[in-house]
Design an enzyme around this catalytic site. Structure first.
Site, PDB file in Angstrom:
ATOM      1  N   ASP A 198       0.858  -1.175   0.000  1.00 40.47           N
ATOM      2  CA  ASP A 198       0.000   0.000   0.000  1.00 40.47           C
ATOM      3  C   ASP A 198       0.898   1.231   0.000  1.00 40.47           C
ATOM      4  O   ASP A 198       1.462   1.569   1.031  1.00 40.47           O
ATOM      5  CB  ASP A 198      -0.803  -0.020   1.305  1.00 40.47           C
ATOM      6  CG  ASP A 198      -2.268   0.020   1.017  1.00 40.47           C
ATOM      7  OD1 ASP A 198      -2.632   0.629  -0.003  1.00 40.47           O
ATOM      8  OD2 ASP A 198      -3.049  -0.537   1.799  1.00 40.47           O
ATOM      9  N   GLU A 233      -0.578  -1.200  -4.603  1.00 44.55           N
ATOM     10  CA  GLU A 233      -1.776  -0.385  -4.414  1.00 44.55           C
ATOM     11  C   GLU A 233      -1.217   1.040  -4.384  1.00 44.55           C
ATOM     12  O   GLU A 233      -0.661   1.476  -3.385  1.00 44.55           O
ATOM     13  CB  GLU A 233      -2.391  -0.817  -3.082  1.00 44.55           C
ATOM     14  CG  GLU A 233      -3.663  -0.146  -2.710  1.00 44.55           C
ATOM     15  CD  GLU A 233      -4.859  -0.797  -3.387  1.00 44.55           C
ATOM     16  OE1 GLU A 233      -5.838  -0.068  -3.562  1.00 44.55           O
ATOM     17  OE2 GLU A 233      -4.806  -1.977  -3.746  1.00 44.55           O
TER      18      GLU A 233
END
Length: 617
Positions: free
Chosen positions: A202, A249
């Site tokens: 992320d 991500e």
């Protein structure tokens, strides 16, 4: 038969006073490889020390040994086959292996077992197995329910990547007690060491121009992208040589994306796949074998992969791509519609290293069939995926025959529950991500069981009927076909040994154990049965309970044993579990190891069962 024990013990009796203290005994048991829980040793020691002298002498030592190793259920089996002056000759053992264990055994393999497990030298000389040796054999790998032939990598690893289930429930290994503790590079290391082959990153803009990673849900500590990549490089291939997918991500600005690309190329070096393997445009995904020791980046790409092979530079390049569906999921609000169309600018440097795992939006199976290339993969939210699996299972399976699909948990699962991965495997989805790391739940245990065979390498070859283009397999409505192999699984739950106490502080912490046996597979095969509970016996409870499970699609079925502490007032407490694919289960009298909630083995504990998988008449 305890003579060998006594004679070994005499050797261990340091000061030759024919007395053994508790400490000497514990040390001795470790030396002769008898695994036993400390509290049990202490209880039996107290029972045998009738003179209350704090030591055991001759007869007390024999009594200690027989109490410690007493297995009435094994006495019966041993007596039936020990036909050679009360002991088991190699020939007797062979009869047992052929008749009861249904193994392809030979007299040589029987002799090997005696050599390996017999403790009594005199018996070994005579090529016989005593009851102690027999108990040892049943408790070790040779007597385990899990087929040791499936322990190494035994499957064909040369098929396209999408023909495998890929272990990808990474963050799951950050357990309750680690939430407050180490920074999350630790989470990646743990996951990779458990052979997880797809990890999620992320990425957000960080201070000083350096991209950072942090987990939305738990750890607020933010860590540098480059530190995570370094940790991943160091641990990726320690337990499995097969490729690792880095699922990005991406929430970063172009500048920090350029730095991400730089770090990936710089740190991973030649291990990073930055162009297709051959000299021509490939037609399908490479295999785990061809990608050994390699990293694949999953993310957005600005153009088609063919651009790498065309000399004219007229290939259309966009400068932005629509935002990942998942990022949108997190903004559960009115701007949803607007957010869905949001575009993010993508750095060309980062786009260029996305080769075999280009993220694209899923527009339905027909759209995918006509427009989606093999290297383009979609991520589906669990609710959408379950809907599709219900409505059009066969189309889903065919979609997964030449493409990868990743399933992620709903953003609403803040309670750390996990979705059941089994229905997703049933329709051939490869990357079934269980994202919720606080709990190690049944879903995680199923995941661990699925990836237990094949060298625990993180890749399991899908059944043929999920790979063959002519297949009409539908897990919902089971028609005739190669998947339908009707069988009956007979399980006799005999006994358990040395179950751990759950609450060391409570006086009455002795458990009241029961055993649940369950099958997870196609809907028609799902079933669960439970024994009665036994009051106050964790040392050697005996159930002798028989269960029968009809099985339609054995190649997709998992078998799971769960031991619980019965509690009439509240929920039963978890004691241990073990899960494995039905295709790796061995027939006969078998030892079932037990694992903690976190998936670690509970030393010296286990179940003893008898298994028969028969063809349905």
């Amino acid at each position: 038969s305890s003579s060998w024990f006594i004679s070994c013990m005499r050797k261990a009796d340091k000061n030759k006073d024919n007395k053994m203290t508790l400490k000497e005994l514990k040390h001795f048991l470790r030396q002769v490889n008898i695994e036993v829980d400390d509290t049990y040793v202490e209880e039996i020691f107290k029972k045998c020390d009738t003179s209350n002298s704090g030591t055991l002498e001759d007869l007390e030592i024999e009594e200690f040994y027989s109490l410690l190793t007493k297995r009435e259920e094994i006495d019966v089996i041993y007596a039936k086959y020990a036909k050679t002056e009360g002991e088991m000759s190699a020939r007797d053992l062979l009869d047992f292996l052929l008749n009861e264990q249904r193994e392809q055994a030979t007299i040589e393999s029987a002799l090997k077992l005696i050599e390996k497990h017999e403790l009594d030298e005199a018996a070994k000389q005579k090529k016989c197995m005593t009851k102690d040796g027999f108990v040892m054999y049943l408790n070790q790998e040779d007597g385990c329910i899990f087929n040791p032939a499936h322990s190494p990598v035994y499957q064909d690893m040369s098929q396209p990547l999408n023909h495998y289930f890929i272990s990808s429930s990474h963050n799951t290994y950050l357990m309750e007690d680690q939430l407050k503790g180490p920074s999350s590079t630790e989470a990646y290391v743990k996951a990779l060491m458990k052979s997880c082959r797809c990890v999620e990153l992320d990425c957000w803009d960080g201070p000083n121009g350096e991209p950072i990673i942090y987990h939305g849900y738990t750890l607020t500590s933010k860590i540098l992208f480059k530190d995570v990549i370094r940790a991943i490089k160091d641990y990726a291939f320690k337990t499995s040589p097969y490729p690792v997918i880095l699922s990005l991500e991406n929430h970063c600005t172009v500048e920090q994306q350029q730095l991400m690309a730089h770090h990936l190329i710089d740190i991973l070096g030649s291990a990073l796949v930055t162009k297709p393997l051959g000299d021509t445009m490939p037609a399908n995904l490479p295999s785990p074998e061809e990608l050994k020791g390699k990293f694949l980046v999953k993310g957005k790409r600005l153009n088609k992969l063919d651009a790498m092979f065309s000399n004219n530079n007229t290939t259309v390049e966009e400068d932005s791509v629509s935002e990942e569906d998942e990022a949108v999921d997190c903004k559960e609000n009115d701007q949803k519609a607007k957010a869905k169309k949001a575009k993010i600018k993508l750095a060309k440097e980062l786009s260029d290293i996305v080769i075999y795992c280009k993220s694209v939006h899923f527009g339905g199976f027909e759209h995918a069939r006509d427009n989606q290339s093999f290297y383009e993969m979609s991520s589906l939210k669990e609710s959408k995926a379950f809907q599709l699996a219900d409505a059009s299972a066969t189309a889903f399976i065919h979609h997964n025959m030449d493409k990868l699909t990743r399933i992620y948990p709903a953003g609403s699962r803040t309670d750390s529950s996990n979705y059941n991965p089994v229905p997703m495997w049933n329709v051939g989805c490869q990357i079934v991500v269980a994202l919720n790391f606080q709990t190690n739940t049944k879903e995680m245990h199923l995941n661990q069981g699925r990836f237990l065979p094949n060298g625990f390498c993180g890749y399991i070859l899908k059944p043929e009927f999920q790979r063959s283009p002519s297949s009409q397999f539908n897990p919902q409505s089971l028609t005739e076909g190669p998947w339908l192999q009707k069988k009956v699984l007979h399980v006799l739950v005999i006994s358990a040994q040395q179950l751990p106490k759950l609450n060391k502080d409570k006086q009455n912490s002795i458990v009241d154990p029961l055993v649940k046996v369950e099958i997870q597979g196609v809907a028609a095969d799902n079933d669960k049965k439970t024994t009665h509970h036994i009051e106050n016996n964790g040392f050697n409870p005996t159930w002798n309970t028989k269960f029968e499970f009809p099985i339609s699609v054995p190649e997709l079925a998992l078998l799971r044993f769960v031991v619980e502490d019965h509690d009439s007032a509240s929920q039963n407490d978890y004691i241990g579990q073990y899960c494995l694919p039905l295709t790796s289960v061995r027939n006969g009298y078998r030892h079932v190891p037990l694992l903690t909630k976190r998936g670690d083995i509970i030393p010296s504990a286990g179940l003893f069962v008898h298994i028969m998988l028969m063809d349905q008449k």
